[in-house]
Scaffold this active site. Structure first.
Site, PDB file in Angstrom:
ATOM      1  N   ASP A 156       1.680 -22.116  36.162  1.00 10.46           N
ATOM      2  CA  ASP A 156       1.514 -21.129  35.102  1.00 10.46           C
ATOM      3  C   ASP A 156       1.913 -21.715  33.736  1.00 10.46           C
ATOM      4  OD1 ASP A 156       1.148 -18.106  34.832  1.00 10.46           O
ATOM      5  OD2 ASP A 156       3.109 -18.319  33.904  1.00 10.46           O
ATOM      6  N   ASP A 190      -0.868  -6.726  50.064  1.00 15.48           N
ATOM      7  CA  ASP A 190       0.316  -7.463  50.519  1.00 15.48           C
ATOM      8  C   ASP A 190      -0.099  -8.687  51.327  1.00 15.48           C
ATOM      9  OD1 ASP A 190      -0.330  -6.388  53.140  1.00 15.48           O
ATOM     10  OD2 ASP A 190       0.466  -4.491  52.352  1.00 15.48           O
ATOM     11  N   ASP A 243       0.204   1.516  51.669  1.00  6.06           N
ATOM     12  CA  ASP A 243       0.923   2.112  50.535  1.00  6.06           C
ATOM     13  C   ASP A 243       0.133   2.004  49.224  1.00  6.06           C
ATOM     14  OD1 ASP A 243       1.107  -0.567  49.989  1.00  6.06           O
ATOM     15  OD2 ASP A 243       3.271  -0.603  49.691  1.00  6.06           O
ATOM     16  N   ASP A 287       1.413 -20.022  43.478  1.00  5.04           N
ATOM     17  CA  ASP A 287       1.658 -20.038  42.045  1.00  5.04           C
ATOM     18  C   ASP A 287       3.066 -20.553  41.783  1.00  5.04           C
ATOM     19  OD1 ASP A 287       1.143 -19.189  39.219  1.00  5.04           O
ATOM     20  OD2 ASP A 287      -0.339 -17.888  40.183  1.00  5.04           O
ATOM     21  N   ASP A 315      -6.542 -12.604  34.442  1.00  6.33           N
ATOM     22  CA  ASP A 315      -6.092 -12.371  33.063  1.00  6.33           C
ATOM     23  C   ASP A 315      -7.213 -11.994  32.101  1.00  6.33           C
ATOM     24  OD1 ASP A 315      -3.388 -12.943  33.512  1.00  6.33           O
ATOM     25  OD2 ASP A 315      -3.705 -15.093  33.249  1.00  6.33           O
ATOM     26  N   GLU A 350      -2.414 -24.229  34.571  1.00 10.81           N
ATOM     27  CA  GLU A 350      -3.035 -23.196  33.733  1.00 10.81           C
ATOM     28  C   GLU A 350      -2.892 -23.656  32.278  1.00 10.81           C
ATOM     29  OE1 GLU A 350      -2.892 -18.590  32.280  1.00 10.81           O
ATOM     30  OE2 GLU A 350      -1.083 -19.751  32.533  1.00 10.81           O
ATOM     31  N   ASP A 401      -4.581  -4.335  51.787  1.00  4.49           N
ATOM     32  CA  ASP A 401      -3.330  -3.604  52.009  1.00  4.49           C
ATOM     33  C   ASP A 401      -3.135  -3.383  53.505  1.00  4.49           C
ATOM     34  OD1 ASP A 401      -1.243  -1.802  52.011  1.00  4.49           O
ATOM     35  OD2 ASP A 401      -2.410  -0.145  51.154  1.00  4.49           O
TER      36      ASP A 401
HETATM   37  C1  GLC Z   1      -0.115 -16.733  32.822  1.00  2.20           C
HETATM   38  C2  GLC Z   1      -0.526 -15.798  33.927  1.00  2.20           C
HETATM   39  C3  GLC Z   1      -0.421 -14.404  33.407  1.00  2.20           C
HETATM   40  C4  GLC Z   1       1.015 -14.145  33.024  1.00  2.20           C
HETATM   41  C5  GLC Z   1       1.527 -15.189  32.044  1.00  2.20           C
HETATM   42  C6  GLC Z   1       3.010 -15.159  31.946  1.00  2.20           C
HETATM   43  O1  GLC Z   1      -0.961 -16.669  31.736  1.00  2.20           O
HETATM   44  O2  GLC Z   1      -1.795 -16.115  34.400  1.00  2.20           O
HETATM   45  O3  GLC Z   1      -0.863 -13.461  34.340  1.00  2.20           O
HETATM   46  O4  GLC Z   1       1.131 -12.879  32.449  1.00  2.20           O
HETATM   47  O5  GLC Z   1       1.206 -16.487  32.445  1.00  2.20           O
HETATM   48  O6  GLC Z   1       3.590 -15.638  33.132  1.00  2.20           O
END
Ligand code: GLC
Length: 513
Positions: free
Chosen positions: A205, A33, A29, A102, A323, A260, A25
């Site tokens: 993702d 970031d 706050d 991402d 996750d 992912e 940070d």
């Molecule tokens: C993927 C991400 C997770 C998110 C989900 C929806 O699984 O890693 O954090 O909640 O997608 O975008």
């Protein structure tokens, strides 16, 4: 002279995942970031990793902490500005660190201008950017799909326009219809925007969900109670992934995409790598769910390598992310987490680390009144402690409580202590970088006594060291577990010899071919 084949950087790299809210940070706050990330790049350089992957920092109402994006081409004010993102990429590159960002292709926020327009009328310009269907004859949802994070339908009825829209996650995360060419192109433009700003790759993702077939059939009975994200969406998904890959290949510098691919079928996971024309890498979720057991991991490695080899593809390994419960917590002890690090950094494939595993963090205990995530994932997202004192390098009280034992499990305390987890990770990453058999090369699984995983690594032409690794998954000593070779590293900070592995010990030795 024959030229050796080009090896893209991400094959020999170690990549470090940053969850920006919880890393560092710079504004005081209590929320991490981009300035915080930039200020701590020295930690990544000293750790020895080659690149970082940043979880989303784009504009977002934060219903899913950034995975609900309302502007893909701007930075959320909580994380900084676009100028901060540019400064971070430049500072990382100055330190020879690659930057992976991402990419969230499956859905946007319901506050994204595309969706705001889409729901304004059935004839809106962006209506078909999303998946709309009429109600079933009884007025209910168009099919039986369930959303993730809840046992609710994956459909929400929009009163104003009289149709349901699809959301595999929260109602605030409407699914994008990639089968609409204009929507697909708009998503590719997001990639172009970040590629043009100099990023080196993407983590995509839930990429396995982007190709929804037009007829959207009910999930089969065996999917009862399971979220629709686990469905196989078929050939359309592969087609869209190929378009992403073509775009990346049109840029120089080995830009890449890791998916992912959170599916529980290994062959399907590998299928998203295509014929070297889809994803460059795919995360292996079965490994994330594997228990700490030598037989389980032997099978995991054997099956994964067989499938990747058959596809001419390169594997990845990951033990923790934002996750799932951290592996230090899942495996149950620090000693096991130390041994797991040896495995992660010596098997064949690209390893991904999750922030904080290098200091041995366990999940934080979250009191009920501080729970914020709809998916129950706050524990693994607790802030990284940088120093020993009460604030642990954070200005205000951070958005989540610190993980347990932050007075000991922090970067400052562990730096320079040869017995610490941090120095253990640094030594392993150094060894991996210095040893071609470990960062490239082949792997052979060997016979071993019960409770031990044992394998050898060697370069394709068998020119360098032959390296043997053995890991004791039990809490007792095991004889005849490893060749008595030249010690290169392992869970002990100092050299050990012999063929017996101590409890939870992992060892790396050079042996004669
Ligand atoms: C993927 C991400 C997770 C998110 C989900 C929806 O699984 O890693 O954090 O909640 O997608 O975008």
């Amino acid at each position: 002279m024959t030229q050796s084949p080009h090896v893209p950087w991400w094959k020999t790299a170690v990549i470090y995942q940053i969850y920006p809210r919880s890393f560092a940070d710079s504004t005081g706050d209590g929320v991490g970031d981009l300035g915080g990330v930039t200020s701590r790049l020295g930690h990544l350089r000293d750790l020895g990793v080659d690149g970082l992957w940043l979880s989303p920092f784009y504009r977002s109402p934060m219903a899913d902490f950034g995975y609900d994006i309302s502007d893909h081409t701007d930075v959320d004010p909580v994380f900084g500005t676009l100028a901060d993102a540019d400064a971070l990429v430049a500072a990382a590159h100055d330190l020879d660190l690659r930057v992976v960002v991402d990419f969230v292709p499956n859905h946007t926020s319901d506050q994204h201008p595309w969706f705001v327009d889409a729901r304004s009328s059935r004839s809106a310009d962006h209506r078909e950017f999303y998946v709309w269907r009429d109600p079933a004859p009884d007025g209910g949802a168009p099919n039986n799909w369930r959303a993730a994070f809840s046992d609710s339908p994956a459909w929400t009825f929009d009163e104003a326009t009289g149709q349901y829209y699809l959301h595999l996650f929260l109602p605030e995360q409407p699914d994008v219809d990639w089968n609409n060419p204009a929507a697909a192109e708009a998503m590719l433009d997001v990639l172009r925007f970040w590629l043009d700003r100099g990023v080196d790759g993407f983590r995509a993702d839930v990429i396995q969900c982007i190709g929804k077939t037009a007829d959207l059939p009910d999930a089969p009975p065996e999917m009862d109670g399971l979220p629709a994200v686990l469905l196989d969406f078929g050939e359309d998904t592969h087609r869209h992934i190929r378009s992403i890959r073509q775009l990346l290949d049109s840029y120089d510098g080995d830009r890449f995409v890791v998916g992912e691919t959170s599916v529980l079928d290994r062959a399907r996971m590998v299928s998203y790598l295509g014929d070297d024309d889809e994803l460059n890498l795919a995360f292996n979720f079965l490994a994330l769910y594997s228990t700490w057991d030598a037989d389980v991991w032997r099978t995991e490695l054997a099956e994964s390598y067989a499938l990747h080899d058959a596809a001419g593809a390169w594997p990845t390994w990951v033990l923790s992310n934002h996750d799932l419960m951290r592996h230090r917590s899942r495996y149950g002890s620090e000693a096991r987490a130390r041994a797991a690090a040896v495995m992660l950094l010596t098997v064949r494939g690209t390893p991904f680390l999750y922030q904080g595993e290098e200091i041995g963090l366990a999940d934080a205990v979250i009191p009920e009144d501080r729970v914020v995530d709809p998916g129950g994932r706050d524990g693994c997202r607790a802030p990284v402690p940088w120093t020993a004192e009460r604030s642990h390098g954070w200005g205000a009280d951070p958005w989540l409580p610190f993980p347990p034992e932050a007075g000991r499990l922090n970067v400052a305390t562990q730096t320079g202590d040869p017995a610490s987890m941090l120095e253990h990770y640094r030594r392993l990453i150094d060894l991996r970088r210095a040893t071609p058999a470990l960062h490239g090369g082949e792997i052979e699984l060997l016979e071993a006594p019960d409770g031990v995983l044992r394998y050898r690594r060697f370069t394709d032409d068998r020119s360098g060291d032959l390296v043997e690794i053995a890991i004791n998954f039990t809490d007792g000593p095991i004889d005849d577990a490893i060749t008595d070779g030249r010690w290169l590293g392992g869970t002990t900070p100092r050299a050990v010899a012999g063929t017996t592995l101590g409890p939870d010990e992992a060892r790396i030795v050079a042996v004669d071919g």
